[in-house]
Write a protein that holds these residues in place. Structure first.
Motif, mmCIF file in Angstrom:
data_model
loop_
_atom_site.group_PDB
_atom_site.id
_atom_site.type_symbol
_atom_site.label_atom_id
_atom_site.label_comp_id
_atom_site.label_asym_id
_atom_site.label_seq_id
_atom_site.Cartn_x
_atom_site.Cartn_y
_atom_site.Cartn_z
ATOM 1 N N ALA A 156 -7.918 1.373 12.382
ATOM 2 C CA ALA A 156 -6.554 1.131 12.831
ATOM 3 C C ALA A 156 -6.219 2.095 13.961
ATOM 4 N N ILE A 157 -5.440 1.622 14.912
ATOM 5 C CA ILE A 157 -4.952 2.502 15.973
ATOM 6 C C ILE A 157 -3.433 2.470 15.961
ATOM 7 N N THR A 158 -2.842 3.540 16.383
ATOM 8 C CA THR A 158 -1.394 3.596 16.478
ATOM 9 C C THR A 158 -0.994 4.032 17.877
ATOM 10 N N LEU A 194 2.356 4.388 18.643
ATOM 11 C CA LEU A 194 3.713 4.910 18.551
ATOM 12 C C LEU A 194 3.758 6.345 19.086
ATOM 13 N N PRO A 195 4.720 6.680 19.920
ATOM 14 C CA PRO A 195 4.782 8.033 20.489
ATOM 15 C C PRO A 195 4.808 9.139 19.439
ATOM 16 N N ASP A 196 5.381 8.860 18.267
ATOM 17 C CA ASP A 196 5.421 9.881 17.216
ATOM 18 C C ASP A 196 4.030 10.248 16.699
ATOM 19 N N SER A 197 3.044 9.379 16.939
ATOM 20 C CA SER A 197 1.689 9.621 16.425
ATOM 21 C C SER A 197 0.817 10.406 17.392
ATOM 22 N N PHE A 198 1.335 10.718 18.569
ATOM 23 C CA PHE A 198 0.522 11.378 19.591
ATOM 24 C C PHE A 198 0.369 12.876 19.288
ATOM 25 N N VAL A 199 -0.713 13.435 19.802
ATOM 26 C CA VAL A 199 -0.856 14.892 19.851
ATOM 27 C C VAL A 199 -1.191 15.285 21.276
ATOM 28 N N ALA A 209 -0.160 7.681 8.844
ATOM 29 C CA ALA A 209 -0.375 7.137 7.492
ATOM 30 C C ALA A 209 0.066 5.687 7.386
ATOM 31 N N GLU A 210 1.070 5.290 8.157
ATOM 32 C CA GLU A 210 1.552 3.911 8.087
ATOM 33 C C GLU A 210 0.537 2.907 8.613
ATOM 34 N N ILE A 270 0.840 -1.190 0.000
ATOM 35 C CA ILE A 270 0.000 0.000 0.000
ATOM 36 C C ILE A 270 0.881 1.248 0.000
ATOM 37 N N GLU A 271 0.681 2.095 -0.989
ATOM 38 C CA GLU A 271 1.441 3.339 -1.080
ATOM 39 C C GLU A 271 0.832 4.381 -0.146
ATOM 40 N N LEU A 272 1.663 5.039 0.619
ATOM 41 C CA LEU A 272 1.162 6.045 1.552
ATOM 42 C C LEU A 272 0.482 7.169 0.775
ATOM 43 N N PRO A 273 -0.714 7.576 1.215
ATOM 44 C CA PRO A 273 -1.472 8.582 0.447
ATOM 45 C C PRO A 273 -1.074 10.005 0.826
ATOM 46 N N PRO A 274 -1.297 10.956 -0.064
ATOM 47 C CA PRO A 274 -1.182 12.363 0.333
ATOM 48 C C PRO A 274 -2.281 12.677 1.345
ATOM 49 N N LEU A 275 -2.017 13.596 2.243
ATOM 50 C CA LEU A 275 -2.936 13.859 3.345
ATOM 51 C C LEU A 275 -3.370 15.323 3.373
ATOM 52 N N THR A 276 -4.550 15.525 3.947
ATOM 53 C CA THR A 276 -5.014 16.877 4.244
ATOM 54 C C THR A 276 -5.210 16.988 5.749
#
Length: 379
Positions: A241-243, A245-250, A151-152, A41-47
């Motif tokens: 899906a849930i993530t 990973l600390p990099d995904s937090f806000v 996105a991953e 799966i290719e990572l999509p562009p995001l808004t």
């Protein structure tokens, strides 16, 4: 010291109840993520849709963190604010040279639809990409890999992605504890079945599904819940899906006491109008009942054992009480490590025991609140 049938029965009951109360605990239950990433799966562009409502200072502080995201497929940022907000226009003018920045505005007065939902709807429709990540201007990505990690989690079977969202570490720890506990329920529901709601911002979804599904139709009358109603309406079994990973937090900026109270009351109102609420409420109530009953039985057993001279029963009750406190602290701290939260160990038992009073106080505030404040359809 003697052992009789009553001592044996009491000890067995106390042991079983202690085990049950520790297991019936959102911090004990695991939250599983996908073990493998579909590399085809290719990572999509995001808004990134940013909702700005009376928080221009936070927007100015957090926009650079969004623009600095390291995401090769590319992304755009759509800021939605109120028309005529000169402070907002001044902030956006600072970033006018960024070709990936777009702005859209809602009117000062909104009929039959709350401003947050109208803002979200306009921002989503203005997006040029199918995958949208929505958050408030008061939210700050924890890393420049935030978009990448979100996105991953996307693959061909995914239509929603939930990331963790909580307050920054300068916010009172009790408020962060409440949000962490809620997240344990909501993320597990998404990972093990069908998503229910979230603790706040940091969700990704398909623009095409939002538009084809008529967006907020069905809950337009509710002022709050712009994130929860998207999740609750568009979630499908095993497609979220849930993530972790600390990099995904806000992280959200510190709310005022008034804002925090309003959030809790609004959260209670929204929960009454979500689908699949019965199962979530049952799980929450069961966990709380086992915890309180266990503590009550342990204390009662200790008093009874002292009065009747059953010292073995007293020892069992004391050991179970120590084990209960220690294990409950351990499981909370383990989740703190997963979500990069910082809570002092000694405070955790008191936070857990206060949940009943917190819920009662929130319900009383909701009962006393003007119900017109929660609806755009005034009568």
């Amino acid at each position: 010291m003697f052992i009789d049938n009553i001592t044996i029965i009491i000890s067995i009951i106390v042991l079983l109840l202690t085990i049950a109360s520790v297991v019936a605990n959102p911090f004990f239950r695991s939250i599983k993520t996908k073990s493998t990433k579909d590399t085809t799966i290719e990572l999509p562009p995001l808004t990134v849709v940013v909702l700005s409502q009376n928080n221009v200072e936070e927007l100015d502080k957090h926009l650079p963190l969004i623009f600095s995201q390291d995401y090769t497929p590319g992304f755009e940022v759509v800021v939605v604010g109120e028309k005529g907000d000169l402070d907002l226009e001044a902030v956006l003018a600072k970033y006018a040279d960024n070709k990936n920045l777009y702005a859209t505005y809602i009117p000062k007065r909104s009929l039959f639809m709350s401003k947050p939902k109208l803002s979200a709807s306009l921002g989503i429709k203005a997006a040029h990409n199918d995958w949208v990540i929505m958050l408030n201007a008061s939210c700050a990505p924890a890393s420049d890999k935030w978009l990448q990690t979100i996105a991953e989690s996307i693959d061909s079977n995914t239509n929603l992605v939930l990331g963790y969202s909580n307050y920054k570490n300068d916010v009172k720890p009790y408020r962060r504890f409440i949000r962490l506990r809620e997240a344990c329920y909501y993320l597990r529901a998404a990972a093990h079945g069908i998503a229910y709601r979230s603790t706040g911002a940091n969700i990704a979804f398909r623009r095409s599904e939002f538009i084809s599904g008529d967006g907020y139709r069905g809950n337009l009358q509710h002022v709050y819940g712009e994130y929860d109603f998207i999740i609750n309406k568009f979630a499908r079994p095993y497609s979220t899906a849930i993530t972790l990973l600390p990099d995904s937090f806000v992280h959200n900026d510190c709310p005022t006491k008034k804002t925090w109270t309003e959030y809790c009351i609004a959260n209670s109102h929204v929960g009454r109008h979500l689908e699949r609420k019965a199962l979530m409420h049952l799980s929450y109530t069961t966990d709380a009942l086992f915890m309180y009953i266990n503590y009550a039985i342990l204390i009662t057993t200790g008093v009874f054992a002292v009065l009747t001279g059953r010292w073995i029963a007293l020892a069992v009750a004391a050991l179970c009480l120590i084990a209960t406190i220690a294990l409950r602290i351990f499981f909370v701290k383990r989740k703190c490590n997963i979500f990069s939260e910082h809570l002092s160990a000694w405070s955790i038992p008191f936070y857990e025991l206060s949940l009943l009073w917190f819920d009662i106080l929130t319900k009383l505030r909701y009962i006393r609140a003007d119900k017109h404040d929660f609806s755009t359809h005034k009568i």
